[in-house]
Design a protein around this motif. Structure first.
Motif, short mmCIF file in Angstrom:
data_model
loop_
_atom_site.label_atom_id
_atom_site.label_comp_id
_atom_site.label_asym_id
_atom_site.label_seq_id
_atom_site.Cartn_x
_atom_site.Cartn_y
_atom_site.Cartn_z
N PRO A 121 -48.75 -32.18 64.79
CA PRO A 121 -48.72 -32.16 63.32
C PRO A 121 -49.94 -31.45 62.73
O PRO A 121 -49.82 -30.79 61.69
N ILE A 122 -51.09 -31.59 63.37
CA ILE A 122 -52.27 -30.89 62.87
C ILE A 122 -52.08 -29.38 62.95
O ILE A 122 -52.42 -28.64 62.03
N GLY A 123 -51.50 -28.92 64.06
CA GLY A 123 -51.24 -27.49 64.20
C GLY A 123 -50.26 -26.97 63.17
O GLY A 123 -50.44 -25.87 62.62
N ILE A 124 -49.22 -27.73 62.89
CA ILE A 124 -48.24 -27.31 61.88
C ILE A 124 -48.89 -27.23 60.51
O ILE A 124 -48.66 -26.27 59.75
N PHE A 125 -49.72 -28.22 60.18
CA PHE A 125 -50.39 -28.21 58.88
C PHE A 125 -51.32 -27.00 58.74
O PHE A 125 -51.29 -26.29 57.72
N THR A 126 -52.12 -26.75 59.75
CA THR A 126 -53.05 -25.61 59.68
C THR A 126 -52.32 -24.28 59.67
O THR A 126 -52.81 -23.30 59.10
N LEU A 127 -51.16 -24.23 60.30
CA LEU A 127 -50.37 -22.99 60.28
C LEU A 127 -50.00 -22.60 58.85
O LEU A 127 -50.18 -21.45 58.44
N PHE A 128 -49.51 -23.57 58.08
CA PHE A 128 -49.11 -23.27 56.70
C PHE A 128 -50.33 -22.99 55.82
O PHE A 128 -50.30 -22.10 54.96
N VAL A 129 -51.40 -23.75 56.01
CA VAL A 129 -52.61 -23.52 55.21
C VAL A 129 -53.19 -22.14 55.51
O VAL A 129 -53.61 -21.41 54.60
#
Length: 464
Positions: A121-129
């Protein structure tokens, strides 16, 4: 550390008893799992698959650190880069310190696989940011249009990969007496030498080695390599000693590292202010000297060392990083031409990561080697011809009798207990020796700081 006395795997047929450390298990015995902590699902089924997925992590995520530094260089003017590096240093330095605590908690209360699942989930969040906030400068778009230097990239990957395998497996395979290690060494040397020759002559190399013409950057790479080796070696030695020698759980050994992260967070802003008034190279020299003293102090570990002392030792080691990471990063890029920013950030991060991996491998190999050497030296005292040995056996027998042990087995149990003490003493001496080696390395790096240009190392946060 608590012990329990039990029969070896031959059971009553052989008779001898050994003393076993709490948490260890007999050969062939599978401990029962606690209910509710089994893995919900399994991806990696073998060591080969774990290695494959680990390679994928490096392939897809290896460019994150150099990209982060390149973004800072492109976004902030020289006068403000010190502060920017200070903010990112909190994550870069503190994460390896606090990570073992979170990992220990997950291992204790769930399964080790969640150490990896938690990043999804951290990776997905940083991808969009990242997609929303970060934009490539025009120069990067032109570089991508030129294509990729596959030959140079392949030589670097093979060279560093074989070198890492050689260092990791050297101790297990008796180093250069093993044909496998010799082959890895030859391939690593030829690949790295070939990569240097190719990168110096290629029209569009994957990285431009012209960055090393800048003296501050070249020295900065050596210094950050030393920081990486010391940081990761220390991060491995402390929990390894706590778990293997003292019998700590993964979570307890993680708690030893946590206060060090707090120390770094507190000290980094102070170091940023100091860089405005003190030459940066003097701050770096102090950092390495501080690190050397902390490592030397850590070499005073003992079999009965308490938790608080371990925390204090690791906190001192980690606190020294506050005087190293931001000043070195600032000085390294201070005089580097703009056209070398991307290549410089890639090489700078590579030095830290490669030397960090070497530090982990060499420190663990040194512990193994020194344990064997110290065992050989201490074995001269493990004989009935030594009065001290006889007195220790007699004291142990007296203690066992007072506990109600069978008289026929008292002597064997006393010998087994003495043997376990002997093994533990050898391990403690080995860790002490390795801490002395790391202290010596830190002290040897101090003179290299004089190679930093005095004119560009004046106060002002590296902004002059």
């Amino acid at each position: 550390m608590s012990h329990r006395i039990g029969k070896n795997d031959e059971g009553a047929r052989s008779g001898p008893f050994i003393v076993q450390a709490a948490g260890e298990h007999w050969p062939g015995f599978t401990p029962p799992q606690r209910p509710g902590i089994g893995p919900p699902f399994t991806l990696s089924q073998s060591l080969g698959q774990i290695i494959m997925f680990r390679l994928m992590q490096g392939f897809f995520g290896g460019g994150l650190q150099p990209s982060q530094q390149a973004i800072i260089l492109d976004t902030f003017p020289p006068a403000k880069r010190g502060a920017a590096f200070g903010v990112t240093a909190v994550a870069t330095v503190v994460a390896p310190v606090l990570g073992p605590t979170l990992g220990g908690y997950l291992v204790e209360h769930s399964t080790w696989r969640w150490i990896f699942f938690i990043n999804v989930p951290i990776g997905i969040f940083t991808l969009f940011v990242n997609a929303y906030l970060v934009q490539d400068p025009p120069g990067e778009k032109k570089k991508r249009a030129r294509g990729l230097d596959y030959v140079g990239l392949a030589l670097i990957v093979v060279g560093i990969g074989c070198m890492q395998v050689m260092i990791d497996r050297g101790e297990v395979n008796a180093w250069f007496s093993s044909p496998f290690i010799r082959v890895m060494a030859v391939i690593a040397f030829l690949s790295i030498f070939g990569a240097i020759c190719w990168l110096l002559t290629a029209n569009e190399p994957v990285v431009d080695l012209g960055v090393f013409k800048d003296r501050n950057f070249a020295v900065g790479c050596l210094l950050i390599g030393a920081v990486g080796a010391l940081l990761y070696a220390g991060s491995v030695l402390v929990p390894q000693f706590a778990q293997q020698v003292l019998g700590y759980t993964a979570l307890d050994s993680g708690f030893i590292l946590s206060p060090g992260g707090v120390a770094v967070i507190v000290l980094i802003p102070i170091v940023g202010i100091a860089m405005k008034f003190v030459q940066t190279r003097y701050i770096i020299m102090f950092g390495f000297a501080f690190m050397g003293c902390a490592m030397f102090y850590s070499s005073r570990i003992a079999p009965d060392i308490d938790f608080r002392t371990l925390v204090w030792m690791r906190t001192l080691q980690t606190a020294a990083l506050a005087f190293l990471f931001v000043p070195i990063s600032t000085v390294a890029y201070l005089t580097l031409p703009d056209r070398y920013r991307s290549d410089g950030s890639a090489l700078f991060s590579m030095f830290r990561n490669v030397f960090g991996s070497i530090g982990i491998s060499l420190s663990t190999a040194a512990v193994t080697e020194r344990t064997q050497s110290d065992q050989a030296q201490l074995s001269a005292f493990m004989t009935p011809l030594r009065q001290g040995y006889n007195l220790l056996i007699q004291e142990s027998e007296h203690t066992l009798r007072s506990l109600g042990r069978a008289a026929s087995m008292v002597h064997q149990q006393a010998v087994a207990h003495t043997y376990q003490t002997y093994i533990k003493q050898a391990q403690v001496l080995a860790y002490s020796n390795v801490y002395q080696y790391t202290a010596l390395l830190a002290f040897l790096v101090v003179p290299l700081c004089f190679l930093i240009s005095a004119k560009t190392a004046q106060g002002g946060g590296g902004g002059h």
